[in-house]
Design a protein around this motif. Structure first.
Motif, mmCIF file in Angstrom:
data_model
loop_
_atom_site.group_PDB
_atom_site.id
_atom_site.type_symbol
_atom_site.label_atom_id
_atom_site.label_comp_id
_atom_site.label_asym_id
_atom_site.label_seq_id
_atom_site.Cartn_x
_atom_site.Cartn_y
_atom_site.Cartn_z
ATOM 1 N N LEU A 106 -10.239 -19.440 -19.622
ATOM 2 C CA LEU A 106 -10.311 -17.978 -18.315
ATOM 3 C C LEU A 106 -11.600 -17.845 -18.087
ATOM 4 O O LEU A 106 -11.794 -17.633 -16.724
ATOM 5 N N LYS A 107 -13.102 -18.370 -18.039
ATOM 6 C CA LYS A 107 -14.216 -18.132 -17.490
ATOM 7 C C LYS A 107 -13.862 -19.614 -16.292
ATOM 8 O O LYS A 107 -14.749 -18.784 -15.914
ATOM 9 N N SER A 108 -12.825 -20.683 -16.484
ATOM 10 C CA SER A 108 -13.713 -21.769 -15.519
ATOM 11 C C SER A 108 -12.071 -21.218 -14.944
ATOM 12 O O SER A 108 -12.520 -21.905 -13.639
ATOM 13 N N GLY A 109 -11.961 -20.625 -14.877
ATOM 14 C CA GLY A 109 -9.850 -20.255 -14.036
ATOM 15 C C GLY A 109 -9.228 -21.560 -14.384
ATOM 16 O O GLY A 109 -8.022 -21.278 -13.511
ATOM 17 N N LYS A 110 -9.178 -22.258 -15.255
ATOM 18 C CA LYS A 110 -7.858 -23.146 -15.298
ATOM 19 C C LYS A 110 -7.189 -22.324 -16.086
ATOM 20 O O LYS A 110 -5.400 -22.267 -16.110
ATOM 21 N N CYS A 111 -7.085 -20.865 -16.504
ATOM 22 C CA CYS A 111 -6.566 -20.517 -17.236
ATOM 23 C C CYS A 111 -6.530 -18.338 -16.672
ATOM 24 O O CYS A 111 -7.701 -18.285 -16.298
ATOM 25 N N GLN A 112 -5.185 -18.042 -16.816
ATOM 26 C CA GLN A 112 -5.640 -16.689 -16.055
ATOM 27 C C GLN A 112 -5.191 -15.555 -16.884
ATOM 28 O O GLN A 112 -4.333 -16.045 -18.077
ATOM 29 N N ALA A 113 -5.922 -14.760 -16.591
ATOM 30 C CA ALA A 113 -4.568 -12.996 -16.638
ATOM 31 C C ALA A 113 -3.777 -12.700 -16.116
ATOM 32 O O ALA A 113 -4.408 -12.027 -15.152
ATOM 33 N N LEU A 114 -3.089 -12.630 -15.981
ATOM 34 C CA LEU A 114 -1.817 -12.638 -15.226
ATOM 35 C C LEU A 114 -1.746 -10.570 -15.304
ATOM 36 O O LEU A 114 -0.352 -10.906 -15.816
ATOM 37 N N ILE A 115 -2.051 -9.562 -13.934
ATOM 38 C CA ILE A 115 -1.808 -8.349 -14.617
ATOM 39 C C ILE A 115 -1.099 -8.669 -13.846
ATOM 40 O O ILE A 115 -1.105 -8.629 -12.297
ATOM 41 N N GLU A 116 0.340 -7.471 -14.034
ATOM 42 C CA GLU A 116 1.581 -7.240 -12.736
ATOM 43 C C GLU A 116 0.701 -5.923 -12.247
ATOM 44 O O GLU A 116 0.510 -5.993 -11.092
ATOM 45 N N GLN A 117 0.759 -5.211 -13.232
ATOM 46 C CA GLN A 117 -0.362 -4.054 -12.500
ATOM 47 C C GLN A 117 -0.966 -3.173 -13.172
ATOM 48 O O GLN A 117 -0.757 -3.220 -14.361
#
Length: 326
Positions: free
Chosen positions: A284-295
């Motif tokens: 997550l920190k590197s951006g290889k995975c993301q937290a995808l927030i809809e809203q």
């Protein structure tokens, strides 16, 4: 010392905001001033009366929250007052404050916002636990994810792609499938086009299936599951009843297992949170995975958020923001 708090309890199958008191933290407990709460399908089930909290858990809604540590018990060793954290809960997340063992809490990596913290905990914990602990995924195994654009589906997809696995995703719209392909899915199917069986067979079948639907999906899952394959059932979106082909189960040595995270013992949740800190937080920190927030919804619009989730109009996570959030 006690801490004054507000939280959403279920009254007559509706969330209702009420005041309550939290006790002074004991031993390894911490008090978190909540800034954001992750909204999950399990919350809808609890509101409907179908998923009560485990014995001893808070009656307040909510399986995850993020915020700042404001008090610690005498045996707390990993966390300090002022830390930005997220917590995996059996209940209590829809509240201004939560009391929880530090085992269930993870310090957020530098650069991740508190809103992001509320979007990653339950989704990545559920994905990691079921892929690596329940299904015991091995190198080069292929995975079918149903409801692939849900928060858990998107977390699982990203973890699998980073680990080099081929992933097939089903979802309910072309937009959701496009997002999954963008994140690395190599096969996709719109559930409104009928059975996924032929498409998954043509793709090569699956060694593991993560299924939050159940119902009539289970018989179809069996048809596309490879030898020694595992089906992990996470939910009942398709209903409680299912037809199982026992002959296929025996001949292909298939395994079907139900899995819930909420009622797991504290030690198990602690191991999951430490695994996230070690293996997932760097991604997550590197951006290889993301937290995808809809809203992100303000507190006053909780019912709107719950309705959106109920109608499956999401690609990722819905997050509730508490008034004092910064």
């Amino acid at each position: 010392m006690t801490y004054s708090a507000q939280g959403y309890f279920v009254r007559d199958q509706q969330p209702q905001l009420e005041a309550f008191e939290l006790a002074t933290p004991q031993l390894d407990e911490v008090v978190i001033e909540v800034t954001h709460t992750g909204i999950n399908r399990a919350d809808l089930m609890q509101i409907a009366g179908a998923y009560p909290p485990p014995a001893g858990a808070s009656e307040v809604l909510g399986l995850e929250a993020s915020g700042k540590v404001i008090a610690v018990g005498p045996a707390v060793s990993r966390l300090q007052i002022g830390d930005d954290v997220c917590a995996l809960l059996a209940g209590g997340g829809y509240a201004s404050h939560v009391l929880v063992s530090e085992q269930q809490v993870a310090r957020l990596p530098l650069g991740l916002s508190l809103a992001t913290g509320a979007a990653i905990c339950e989704a990545y914990a559920t994905a990691w636990f079921n892929l690596y602990q329940v299904a015991g995924i091995q190198a080069h195994e292929r995975v079918l994810l149903h409801a692939g654009a849900s928060s858990v589906g998107l977390a699982a997809l990203q973890l699998l792609v980073q680990a080099g696995h081929e992933v097939f995703v089903t979802a309910g719209s072309d937009d959701k499938l496009a997002l999954c392909r963008q994140l690395g899915a190599t096969g996709t199917w719109n559930r409104h086009q009928g059975s996924f069986v032929d498409a998954v067979k043509a793709w090569g079948g699956a060694d593991i299936i993560i299924d939050p639907v159940a119902g009539d999906y289970l018989a179809q899952d069996q048809q596309v599951l490879n030898l020694d394959g595992r089906i992990v059932v996470l939910g009942l979106m398709g209903g409680r009843g299912a037809d199982i082909d026992v002959g296929r189960l025996l001949m292909k040595r298939q395994r079907i297992q139900g899995s819930t995270l909420r009622s797991q013992p504290l030690a198990v949740k602690g191991r999951i949170m430490r695994a996230l800190e070690q293996d997932v937080w760097p991604l997550l920190k590197s951006g290889k995975c993301q937290a995808l927030i809809e809203q992100i919804y303000p507190l006053a619009e909780l019912n709107t958020a719950l309705q959106q989730l109920q109608e499956n109009r999401t690609q990722g996570k819905l997050v509730l923001e508490w008034p004092l959030a910064t």
